[in-house]
Design an enzyme around this catalytic site. Structure first.
Site, short mmCIF file in Angstrom:
data_model
loop_
_atom_site.label_atom_id
_atom_site.label_comp_id
_atom_site.label_asym_id
_atom_site.label_seq_id
_atom_site.Cartn_x
_atom_site.Cartn_y
_atom_site.Cartn_z
N PRO A 181 130.22 45.34 23.91
CA PRO A 181 130.77 44.25 24.73
C PRO A 181 132.27 44.12 24.46
O PRO A 181 132.68 43.76 23.36
CB PRO A 181 129.99 43.01 24.26
CG PRO A 181 129.48 43.36 22.91
CD PRO A 181 129.30 44.84 22.88
N GLN A 233 126.17 38.83 25.57
CA GLN A 233 126.57 38.42 24.22
C GLN A 233 127.05 36.98 24.25
O GLN A 233 127.90 36.61 25.08
CB GLN A 233 127.67 39.33 23.68
CG GLN A 233 128.02 39.04 22.23
CD GLN A 233 129.14 39.91 21.70
OE1 GLN A 233 130.28 39.76 22.14
NE2 GLN A 233 128.84 40.81 20.77
N CYS A 279 133.59 38.49 15.98
CA CYS A 279 134.88 38.19 16.60
C CYS A 279 135.88 37.73 15.53
O CYS A 279 135.61 36.76 14.81
CB CYS A 279 134.73 37.11 17.67
SG CYS A 279 136.26 36.76 18.56
N GLY A 314 132.48 52.01 15.11
CA GLY A 314 133.81 52.15 14.54
C GLY A 314 134.34 53.57 14.56
O GLY A 314 133.72 54.47 14.00
N ARG A 345 136.37 51.03 21.49
CA ARG A 345 137.70 51.48 21.90
C ARG A 345 137.68 52.93 22.38
O ARG A 345 138.50 53.31 23.22
CB ARG A 345 138.69 51.33 20.75
CG ARG A 345 139.10 49.90 20.48
CD ARG A 345 140.14 49.86 19.38
NE ARG A 345 139.62 50.39 18.13
CZ ARG A 345 140.38 50.76 17.10
NH1 ARG A 345 141.69 50.65 17.18
NH2 ARG A 345 139.84 51.22 16.00
#
Length: 650
Positions: A311, A365, A396, A498, A521
């Site tokens: 998300p 989410q 977050c 990650g 990313r």
């Protein structure tokens, strides 16, 4: 290679032969013949991209102001200093006071340009929708009712064909469409192509009647209140106690309760598939209406080995998820939604829950800090939208969320965290998942202690991002620690997240024993990463193919946000947000060593053609130039600053 790239690299005074220079740490290793300097890079783009080539790399507007950076960024620089650290010339006293003025408050430095020009000369919705009824507001209506006058002031069309008309046979925006010439008749009527399929319904929309009841606080949350009462008496044994079985469904629709007069589920749920939870129906009473699902009967989430698109706030919108689904993403999740905003019926927040039919495994989410709001929001979503799982955001790192007790702060608030997980699990008929980080502080890991508790509290799956809150996105993700957490979480599946930017990274991640890999990313830098992982290869994608991907995104954006002026500019802004990540990608054919690592920034280089070089630019003005290739010219006084860079100018 772009014309003149070899000459530029040979003439650059970088201090010797580029082929013998060791690559700088943290910089992507690009072949020497493509390397260049910052000045020559921008000169090349200006010379080939402007109608009138200029020797200077800066863009100047007619008034003489530098447009290389937004105004809001320039005023945030230190007094008397430019961005390069050089002293500015003395200014007039009035101008100096204006320059010293600081915008106060969080994120006030970001140039929020409110699109008030949309309301100027705006056509009445009753005319846009071609309604037979007269405008409800009559003479008090603040919009135009003269179609002829509107067409005189309307900007020129942006293209000859309308995506909505070509795809669905009818454009719902009529004369306000910025591509209206493709579907307007000789008298200005909106044409319709008979025989074409209608637009597929986007699920999980907000019903107007439900929105009104949420704003008036007329929705009762019986199951949530019952679960909260039981949780307030103390910790309960087991993940889902039997004492939480709610009363019969018929009680919700009993006579005399005017707070549940509407059906909470959108109308399209009946036509697209089975709903996520029991809906109130008419007819004979069945066991499904009365009996609550037991824990072992709850729908299970089996996504082990699948590719999970994370998300992503702002960039993880519905058009982007459609792009990733096309390239092989298996599981998608909506952007982080704040539970309090959902309970208030905010349209912008409910838009984050929308689901496209191509998203076969989809979740939402939620972010919140308190058990009551999170549990009530979970019950509301369980009755109104169709999802395959609900995820709790415990990762977050931003201050706005952390200081209110949400996001990563829940890792230090175990009592509230436990009540949130237990309460939401009791009111949901779909699996509950959790996404968290290694901890709050950099060298104080907490995840391995929380995972056994989350398993006992009822979480079906946990995703672990291998960084702490303090790290944000700096340094590398700690996959060795993720491997330790896999053993602590068994038999609950654990996904790792990650630094996955290639199929080699994904293979190394799977060797740690995780049930699957979440990609965040990496998908923003290259959404075709899912194809690379499934096919186990590096894809040397061309610049024209990348432009086609961006063109498809704009088409999906016009379908989702609309083809009128407001929809076009919203599509453009989300495209620019994505381009701020795409510019970090280095084509495979230009790399000396494969693969590119996510923590390596690209140096200045000239690509194999002009478009590839333009896509490598990190200037917002060049991103705007790419958007103009797809969506036409930008409106006057257009300013853009990426959201993920806004905090750097505070």
């Amino acid at each position: 290679m772009a014309e003149g790239a070899a000459v530029v690299s040979a003439e650059s005074d970088g201090g010797g032969d580029l082929g013998t220079v060791e690559p700088e740490r943290g910089v992507a290793p690009i072949k020497p013949q493509y390397l260049t300097t910052k000045e020559q890079f921008h000169e090349f783009l200006e010379a080939k991209g402007q109608e009138k080539p200029s020797q200077e790399s800066k863009t100047v507007d007619p008034a003489g102001n530098d447009l290389a950076e937004p105004e809001a960024k320039r005023i945030r620089l230190e007094d008397g200093q430019t961005e390069d650290g050089q002293a500015e010339e003395a200014a007039e006293p009035g101008e100096q006071l204006q320059a010293q003025k600081r915008a106060r408050g969080q994120n006030k430095c970001r140039p929020h340009v409110k699109p008030t020009h949309y309301d100027k000369n705006k056509l009445c919705p009753s005319l846009v929708q071609e309604s037979a009824a007269r405008c409800f507001y009559g003479d008090r209506c603040r919009f135009l009712h003269d179609v002829g006058h509107y067409l005189e002031t309307k900007p020129a069309d942006l293209g000859p064909s309308c995506v909505l008309f070509e795809t669905f046979g009818r454009c719902p925006y009529g004369v306000t469409c910025r591509f209206a010439g493709a579907h307007l008749g000789p008298e200005g009527q909106n044409l319709v192509r008979e025989g074409l399929v209608q637009a597929p319904p986007v699920r999980n929309g907000l019903d107007k009647a439900l929105q009104q009841q949420l704003r008036k606080r007329k929705i009762h949350f019986k199951r949530a209140e019952q679960a909260l009462r039981q949780l307030s008496r103390g910790p309960l044994p087991g993940p889902t106690p039997e004492a939480t079985v709610p009363e019969g469904r018929e009680a919700e629709g009993a006579p005399g309760q005017d707070n549940c007069d509407i059906q909470l589920a959108p109308q399209e749920l009946d036509t697209v598939g089975p709903p996520s939870g029991p809906l109130r129906t008419c007819g004979p009473l069945t066991d499904e209406d009365v009996v609550r699902l037991r824990p072992h009967e709850k729908r299970r989430l089996d996504i082990s080995g699948k590719l999970y698109l994370a998300p992503l706030t702002t960039c993880g919108n519905l058009p982007f998820r459609r792009i990733c689904k096309r390239f092989g993403a298996d599981v998608t999740c909506g952007e982080m939604a704040v539970c309090t905003n959902l309970l208030q019926g905010q349209t912008s927040e409910w838009a984050l829950l929308k689901r496209h039919p191509c998203e076969d495994i989809f979740g939402v989410q939620l972010e919140g800090a308190f058990p009551d709001t999170m549990t009530k929001c979970a019950e509301l979503l369980n009755r109104t939208i169709e999802v395959d799982f609900v995820d709790i955001n415990v990762g977050c790192p931003i201050d706005l969320v952390f200081k209110k007790g949400g996001g990563c702060a829940l890792m230090n608030r175990l009592a509230k965290f436990q009540q949130i997980v237990r309460g939401m699990n009791q009111v949901l008929d779909v699996p509950l998942t959790v996404k968290l980080r290694t901890g709050v502080q950099e060298r104080v890991n907490l995840a391995h202690r929380l995972l056994p508790d989350l398993r006992d509290w009822g979480a079906a799956l946990v995703t672990l991002h291998g960084r702490s809150r303090e790290q944000r996105y700096t340094k590398l993700a700690d996959w060795q620690y993720i491997e330790q957490c896999v053993a602590a979480a068994r038999p609950m599946p654990l996904f790792g997240n990650g630094d996955v930017l290639s199929y080699e990274d994904a293979n190394r991640a799977l060797q740690t024993g995780v049930a699957g890999v979440m990609i965040a990313r990496g998908a923003l830098l290259k959404p075709w990463l899912f194809t690379e992982i499934k096919e186990q290869r590096h894809w040397d994608i061309s610049s024209s193919e990348r432009l086609d991907i961006l063109r498809d995104f704009t088409h999906y954006g016009l379908e989702h946000w609309g083809s009128d002026t407001q929809g076009v500019e919203k599509t453009r802004r989300f495209l620019l947000e994505w381009l701020s990540f795409l510019c970090r990608y280095v084509p495979v054919g230009l790399l000396e060593r494969l693969p590119q690592r996510i923590n390596e920034r690209p140096p200045y280089y000239l690509g194999r053609d002009y478009l590839e070089t333009l896509m490598a630019s990190q200037k917002a003005t060049d991103w705007i130039r790419i958007s103009e290739m797809l969506l036409g010219p930008v409106p006057p006084n257009f300013v853009f600053l990426p959201k993920h860079k806004a905090n750097a100018y505070k």
